[in-house]
Write a protein that holds these residues in place. Structure first.
Motif, PDB file in Angstrom:
ATOM      1  N   PHE A  34      -5.169   5.040  -2.582  1.00  0.00           N
ATOM      2  CA  PHE A  34      -3.868   4.509  -2.170  1.00  0.00           C
ATOM      3  C   PHE A  34      -3.742   3.050  -2.579  1.00  0.00           C
ATOM      4  CE2 PHE A  34      -5.294   7.832   0.620  1.00  0.00           C
ATOM      5  CZ  PHE A  34      -4.216   8.684   0.648  1.00  0.00           C
ATOM      6  N   TYR A  35      -2.487   2.625  -2.690  1.00  0.00           N
ATOM      7  CA  TYR A  35      -2.197   1.234  -3.030  1.00  0.00           C
ATOM      8  C   TYR A  35      -1.585   0.510  -1.838  1.00  0.00           C
ATOM      9  CZ  TYR A  35      -2.654   1.979  -8.107  1.00  0.00           C
ATOM     10  OH  TYR A  35      -3.110   2.248  -9.371  1.00  0.00           O
ATOM     11  N   TYR A  36      -1.746  -0.771  -1.850  1.00  0.00           N
ATOM     12  CA  TYR A  36      -1.031  -1.671  -0.954  1.00  0.00           C
ATOM     13  C   TYR A  36      -0.244  -2.603  -1.862  1.00  0.00           C
ATOM     14  CZ  TYR A  36       0.054  -5.555   2.019  1.00  0.00           C
ATOM     15  OH  TYR A  36       0.740  -6.529   2.675  1.00  0.00           O
ATOM     16  N   PRO A  37       1.011  -2.917  -1.574  1.00  0.00           N
ATOM     17  CA  PRO A  37       1.788  -2.722  -0.358  1.00  0.00           C
ATOM     18  C   PRO A  37       2.422  -1.336  -0.263  1.00  0.00           C
ATOM     19  CG  PRO A  37       3.030  -4.092  -1.879  1.00  0.00           C
ATOM     20  CD  PRO A  37       1.696  -3.818  -2.518  1.00  0.00           C
ATOM     21  N   LYS A  38       2.988  -1.092   0.902  1.00  0.00           N
ATOM     22  CA  LYS A  38       3.484   0.231   1.273  1.00  0.00           C
ATOM     23  C   LYS A  38       4.430   0.891   0.261  1.00  0.00           C
ATOM     24  CE  LYS A  38       5.254   3.027   4.935  1.00  0.00           C
ATOM     25  NZ  LYS A  38       5.752   3.190   6.259  1.00  0.00           N
ATOM     26  N   PRO A  39       5.358   0.178  -0.391  1.00  0.00           N
ATOM     27  CA  PRO A  39       6.246   0.880  -1.332  1.00  0.00           C
ATOM     28  C   PRO A  39       5.497   1.606  -2.453  1.00  0.00           C
ATOM     29  CG  PRO A  39       7.117  -1.297  -0.866  1.00  0.00           C
ATOM     30  CD  PRO A  39       5.748  -1.231  -0.238  1.00  0.00           C
ATOM     31  N   PHE A  40       4.249   1.204  -2.727  1.00  0.00           N
ATOM     32  CA  PHE A  40       3.469   1.812  -3.802  1.00  0.00           C
ATOM     33  C   PHE A  40       2.298   2.634  -3.279  1.00  0.00           C
ATOM     34  CE2 PHE A  40       5.169  -2.320  -5.119  1.00  0.00           C
ATOM     35  CZ  PHE A  40       6.086  -1.885  -6.056  1.00  0.00           C
ATOM     36  N   GLU A  41       2.221   2.775  -1.989  1.00  0.00           N
ATOM     37  CA  GLU A  41       1.067   3.374  -1.324  1.00  0.00           C
ATOM     38  C   GLU A  41       0.641   4.708  -1.921  1.00  0.00           C
ATOM     39  OE1 GLU A  41       0.017   4.899   3.177  1.00  0.00           O
ATOM     40  OE2 GLU A  41       1.522   3.341   2.907  1.00  0.00           O
ATOM     41  N   LYS A  42       1.574   5.584  -2.220  1.00  0.00           N
ATOM     42  CA  LYS A  42       1.225   6.948  -2.636  1.00  0.00           C
ATOM     43  C   LYS A  42       1.460   7.206  -4.123  1.00  0.00           C
ATOM     44  CE  LYS A  42       1.652   8.824   1.937  1.00  0.00           C
ATOM     45  NZ  LYS A  42       2.174   9.882   2.786  1.00  0.00           N
TER      46      LYS A  42
ATOM     47  N   MET B 248      -4.568   1.223   5.880  1.00  0.00           N
ATOM     48  CA  MET B 248      -5.914   1.775   6.012  1.00  0.00           C
ATOM     49  C   MET B 248      -5.992   2.781   7.147  1.00  0.00           C
ATOM     50  SD  MET B 248      -7.967  -1.788   5.276  1.00  0.00           S
ATOM     51  CE  MET B 248      -9.274  -1.355   6.359  1.00  0.00           C
ATOM     52  N   TRP B 249      -5.435   2.442   8.287  1.00  0.00           N
ATOM     53  CA  TRP B 249      -5.528   3.320   9.450  1.00  0.00           C
ATOM     54  C   TRP B 249      -4.800   4.637   9.215  1.00  0.00           C
ATOM     55  CZ3 TRP B 249      -8.996   3.703  12.856  1.00  0.00           C
ATOM     56  CH2 TRP B 249      -8.791   4.478  13.991  1.00  0.00           C
ATOM     57  N   ARG B 250      -3.698   4.608   8.461  1.00  0.00           N
ATOM     58  CA  ARG B 250      -2.970   5.852   8.167  1.00  0.00           C
ATOM     59  C   ARG B 250      -3.849   6.842   7.405  1.00  0.00           C
ATOM     60  NH1 ARG B 250       1.528   2.636   7.650  1.00  0.00           N
ATOM     61  NH2 ARG B 250       1.353   2.272   5.426  1.00  0.00           N
ATOM     62  N   HIS B 251      -4.807   6.351   6.646  1.00  0.00           N
ATOM     63  CA  HIS B 251      -5.588   7.234   5.784  1.00  0.00           C
ATOM     64  C   HIS B 251      -7.036   7.432   6.223  1.00  0.00           C
ATOM     65  CE1 HIS B 251      -2.199   7.472   3.171  1.00  0.00           C
ATOM     66  NE2 HIS B 251      -2.116   6.158   3.178  1.00  0.00           N
ATOM     67  N   THR B 252      -7.553   6.558   7.060  1.00  0.00           N
ATOM     68  CA  THR B 252      -8.943   6.736   7.485  1.00  0.00           C
ATOM     69  C   THR B 252      -9.032   7.379   8.858  1.00  0.00           C
ATOM     70  OG1 THR B 252      -9.052   4.483   8.341  1.00  0.00           O
ATOM     71  CG2 THR B 252      -9.793   4.833   6.074  1.00  0.00           C
ATOM     72  N   LYS B 253      -8.404   6.779   9.839  1.00  0.00           N
ATOM     73  CA  LYS B 253      -8.347   7.301  11.209  1.00  0.00           C
ATOM     74  C   LYS B 253      -9.703   7.649  11.805  1.00  0.00           C
ATOM     75  CE  LYS B 253      -3.659   8.805  10.787  1.00  0.00           C
ATOM     76  NZ  LYS B 253      -2.703   9.836  10.709  1.00  0.00           N
ATOM     77  N   VAL B 254     -10.733   6.963  11.384  1.00  0.00           N
ATOM     78  CA  VAL B 254     -12.058   7.163  11.957  1.00  0.00           C
ATOM     79  C   VAL B 254     -12.488   5.822  12.532  1.00  0.00           C
ATOM     80  CG1 VAL B 254     -14.456   7.812  11.528  1.00  0.00           C
ATOM     81  CG2 VAL B 254     -12.622   8.961  10.284  1.00  0.00           C
TER      82      VAL B 254
ATOM     83  N   ARG C 257     -15.015   7.380   0.064  1.00  0.00           N
ATOM     84  CA  ARG C 257     -14.284   8.561   0.543  1.00  0.00           C
ATOM     85  C   ARG C 257     -12.787   8.328   0.421  1.00  0.00           C
ATOM     86  NH1 ARG C 257     -11.913  10.173   5.185  1.00  0.00           N
ATOM     87  NH2 ARG C 257     -12.522   8.331   6.370  1.00  0.00           N
ATOM     88  N   ILE C 258     -12.334   7.178   0.842  1.00  0.00           N
ATOM     89  CA  ILE C 258     -10.941   6.746   0.739  1.00  0.00           C
ATOM     90  C   ILE C 258     -10.964   5.364   0.100  1.00  0.00           C
ATOM     91  CG2 ILE C 258      -8.869   6.069   2.027  1.00  0.00           C
ATOM     92  CD1 ILE C 258      -9.385   9.001   2.376  1.00  0.00           C
ATOM     93  N   PHE C 259     -10.043   5.124  -0.821  1.00  0.00           N
ATOM     94  CA  PHE C 259      -9.933   3.795  -1.428  1.00  0.00           C
ATOM     95  C   PHE C 259      -8.502   3.297  -1.306  1.00  0.00           C
ATOM     96  CE2 PHE C 259      -8.815   1.083  -5.036  1.00  0.00           C
ATOM     97  CZ  PHE C 259      -9.690   0.029  -4.804  1.00  0.00           C
ATOM     98  N   ILE C 260      -8.362   2.047  -0.914  1.00  0.00           N
ATOM     99  CA  ILE C 260      -7.053   1.399  -0.857  1.00  0.00           C
ATOM    100  C   ILE C 260      -7.174   0.096  -1.627  1.00  0.00           C
ATOM    101  CG2 ILE C 260      -5.276   0.395   0.624  1.00  0.00           C
ATOM    102  CD1 ILE C 260      -6.417   2.330   2.840  1.00  0.00           C
ATOM    103  N   GLY C 261      -6.337  -0.047  -2.641  1.00  0.00           N
ATOM    104  CA  GLY C 261      -6.389  -1.231  -3.490  1.00  0.00           C
ATOM    105  C   GLY C 261      -5.028  -1.876  -3.633  1.00  0.00           C
ATOM    106  N   THR C 262      -5.014  -3.006  -4.281  1.00  0.00           N
ATOM    107  CA  THR C 262      -3.795  -3.791  -4.453  1.00  0.00           C
ATOM    108  C   THR C 262      -3.034  -3.339  -5.698  1.00  0.00           C
ATOM    109  OG1 THR C 262      -4.957  -5.647  -3.458  1.00  0.00           O
ATOM    110  CG2 THR C 262      -2.916  -6.146  -4.610  1.00  0.00           C
ATOM    111  N   TRP C 263      -1.743  -3.122  -5.548  1.00  0.00           N
ATOM    112  CA  TRP C 263      -0.881  -2.579  -6.601  1.00  0.00           C
ATOM    113  C   TRP C 263      -0.943  -3.363  -7.898  1.00  0.00           C
ATOM    114  CZ3 TRP C 263       1.390   1.504  -8.365  1.00  0.00           C
ATOM    115  CH2 TRP C 263       2.496   1.418  -9.197  1.00  0.00           C
ATOM    116  N   TRP C 264      -0.846  -4.669  -7.885  1.00  0.00           N
ATOM    117  CA  TRP C 264      -0.777  -5.443  -9.122  1.00  0.00           C
ATOM    118  C   TRP C 264      -2.134  -5.945  -9.597  1.00  0.00           C
ATOM    119  CZ3 TRP C 264       3.192  -6.033  -5.478  1.00  0.00           C
ATOM    120  CH2 TRP C 264       4.425  -5.588  -5.909  1.00  0.00           C
ATOM    121  N   SER C 265      -3.202  -5.315  -9.191  1.00  0.00           N
ATOM    122  CA  SER C 265      -4.545  -5.783  -9.509  1.00  0.00           C
ATOM    123  C   SER C 265      -5.181  -4.949 -10.616  1.00  0.00           C
ATOM    124  CB  SER C 265      -5.410  -5.699  -8.246  1.00  0.00           C
ATOM    125  OG  SER C 265      -6.771  -5.805  -8.565  1.00  0.00           O
ATOM    126  N   THR C 266      -5.597  -5.610 -11.695  1.00  0.00           N
ATOM    127  CA  THR C 266      -6.328  -4.893 -12.736  1.00  0.00           C
ATOM    128  C   THR C 266      -7.719  -4.494 -12.241  1.00  0.00           C
ATOM    129  OG1 THR C 266      -7.003  -7.004 -13.706  1.00  0.00           O
ATOM    130  CG2 THR C 266      -5.069  -5.930 -14.659  1.00  0.00           C
TER     131      THR C 266
END
Length: 135
Positions: A101-109, A9-15, A73-82
């Protein structure tokens, strides 16, 4: 793992102290406390009275949360989640896939590059679902 999620989250929001709408089924607020050091954490329940949530069929709550999250504005969700996958699709329709973006990191981008569907992929969304949709 919460620290790993916070890092993404911090990598992409930074606010610092930005409002963070968190769609979660976690009921232990202590688990979410580390997020409050960086963000103004808001849950759907924080708006229950304002939006009349108690009058809404509980089966609709997840869909309401998906619509809210899809407009972030920014969304971060879980990779294996429908649940996340549908949010990603709506964001793609809105042209927000590059702020998703996705979490975990290997799927982030995974949403940052165009790719055609390949293999199994029920847990994620693919660019052809919205790319040039209106053309």
């Amino acid at each position: 793992p919460l620290q790993d999620i916070l890092d993404v989250m911090w990598r992409h929001t930074k606010v610092h102290n930005e409002v963070l709408y968190l769609s979660t089924d976690e009921t232990d607020k202590d688990v979410l406390a580390p997020l409050s050091a960086h963000y103004q954490v808001k849950l759907l329940g924080d708006y229950a009275d304002k939006v009349g949530l108690h009058e809404i069929d509980p089966n609709f709550v997840g869909m309401i949360e998906q619509v809210v999250a899809s407009k972030a504005r920014i969304f971060i969700g879980t990779w294996w989640s429908t649940f996340t996958a549908y949010i990603m699709r709506m964001r793609g329709y809105r042209g927000l896939n590059h702020q998703s973006f996705y979490y975990p990191k290997p799927f982030e981008k995974e949403m940052q590059r165009f790719q055609h569907p390949e293999g199994l992929g029920w847990w994620r969304e693919w660019d052809p679902a919205w790319y040039q949709l209106d053309e």
